[in-house]
Scaffold this active site. Structure first.
Site, PDB file in Angstrom:
ATOM      1  N   ASP A  60      -4.520   7.007  12.585  1.00 39.56           N
ATOM      2  CA  ASP A  60      -5.361   6.240  11.666  1.00 39.56           C
ATOM      3  C   ASP A  60      -5.529   7.104  10.428  1.00 39.56           C
ATOM      4  OD1 ASP A  60      -7.367   5.070  10.170  1.00 39.56           O
ATOM      5  OD2 ASP A  60      -8.843   5.021  11.786  1.00 39.56           O
ATOM      6  N   SER A 139       3.525   2.153  -6.047  1.00 37.04           N
ATOM      7  CA  SER A 139       4.016   0.803  -6.304  1.00 37.04           C
ATOM      8  C   SER A 139       4.067   0.559  -7.806  1.00 37.04           C
ATOM      9  CB  SER A 139       3.096  -0.234  -5.654  1.00 37.04           C
ATOM     10  OG  SER A 139       3.457  -1.544  -6.057  1.00 37.04           O
ATOM     11  N   TYR A 152      -5.013  -4.743  -3.643  1.00 33.04           N
ATOM     12  CA  TYR A 152      -3.832  -3.920  -3.393  1.00 33.04           C
ATOM     13  C   TYR A 152      -3.439  -3.194  -4.680  1.00 33.04           C
ATOM     14  CZ  TYR A 152       1.021  -2.674  -2.304  1.00 33.04           C
ATOM     15  OH  TYR A 152       2.197  -1.985  -2.130  1.00 33.04           O
ATOM     16  N   LYS A 156      -3.504   0.913  -5.574  1.00 32.62           N
ATOM     17  CA  LYS A 156      -2.332   1.663  -6.013  1.00 32.62           C
ATOM     18  C   LYS A 156      -2.558   2.327  -7.372  1.00 32.62           C
ATOM     19  CE  LYS A 156       0.431   0.915  -2.511  1.00 32.62           C
ATOM     20  NZ  LYS A 156       0.980   2.011  -1.685  1.00 32.62           N
TER      21      LYS A 156
END
Length: 275
Positions: A60, A139, A152, A156
């Site tokens: 984790d 990304s 998201y 990033k």
């Protein structure tokens, strides 16, 4: 030319997608690889397919204690660690207003706090041994906000800022830092985005394979590149447009139409009976 000696790599998110492809490529080149993922069975299955120079650990990435245990296991198994590849991430799709706050928080915890926690845990050991390489798989959305995956993209963008700040702080320690920005990639994450109408932007460009990204990541590690963009021929335009909000708003409708058209074609190709 002298062949570089094998190194020891630790890769998160290695049960599938980019992480698994990167592990396979490195193992094929003779490197030792510790594969980590919260999907314990999946990551062990991948590691078992790579031979005796690969091992796996359930991890984790948001848990400091779990990181310490995983790193202890890596040093016990291989004697050292040369390269950390922070790759694990999740996506929760949908318009931001429709996503529960707890899901936004989970995205930030995994995509940003997870790599942060792992980088700091590993950095302590890299500093003690006088060398190491922190690699962040980020990304292209760190430069361009994408509707349908708002948190998201936020995670990033935060990750890129943290990575570079940490690299600046540690510039005289002998630890190297590389960050790689994949474009849309054929992974379970992209399959999830395909099913959600809010994610048309994700299909503006043709996706690449996990193997293509893995090759780019491994090349960047070998060259000790500071920052790598994918695809390189589109990166300059994406970075420029992503920081020009007025221009993006003018082009939004056109971009959304292109993306949703490509998204619809993917759905049709995967399920010809869908409407």
């Amino acid at each position: 030319m002298k062949k570089k000696k094998p190194q020891v790599f630790f890769i998160t998110g290695a049960a599938s997608g980019i992480g698994a492809a990167t592990a396979r490529l490195l193992a094929s080149q003779g490197h030792a690889v510790m594969l980590a993922d919260i999907n314990a069975k999946g990551v062990r299955d991948v590691a078992a397919s790579l031979g005796s120079n690969a091992d796996a650990v359930a991890l984790d990435i948001t848990s400091p204690a779990a990181w310490e245990a995983a790193l202890d296991l890596t040093y016990s198994r291989f004697g050292t660690l040369d390269v950390l590849v922070n790759n694990a991430a999740i996506v929760v799709t949908g318009n931001a207003r429709d996503v529960p706050v707890a899901h936004h928080q989970r995205t930030i915890n995994i995509n940003f706090m997870g790599p942060l926690t792992g980088s700091l845990a590993t950095l302590e050991r890299f500093r003690a041994q006088g060398h190491g390489h922190v690699v962040t798989v980020c990304s292209m959305v760190s430069f361009m906000p994408f509707p349908g995956i708002a948190s998201y993209g936020a995670s990033k963008q935060a990750l890129r800022a943290f990575h570079h700040a940490l690299a600046f702080e540690e510039r005289n320690t002998g630890v190297d830092f590389t960050i790689v920005h994949p474009t849309a990639t054929e992974t379970p994450m992209l399959e999830q985005e395909e099913r959600d109408d809010a994610c048309g932007f994700a299909f503006l460009a043709d996706p690449v394979s996990p193997e293509f990204v893995a090759e780019t990541v491994v090349t960047a590690i070998r060259r000790k590149s500071i920052e790598v963009f994918m695809p390189p021929e589109q990166a300059k335009v994406i970075r420029s447009l992503g920081t020009d909000a007025p221009r993006m708003r003018k082009l939004y409708a056109q971009m959304e139409e292109i993306g949703r058209s490509a998204q619809h074609e993917r759905r049709q190709s995967h399920n010809p009976n869908s409407h």
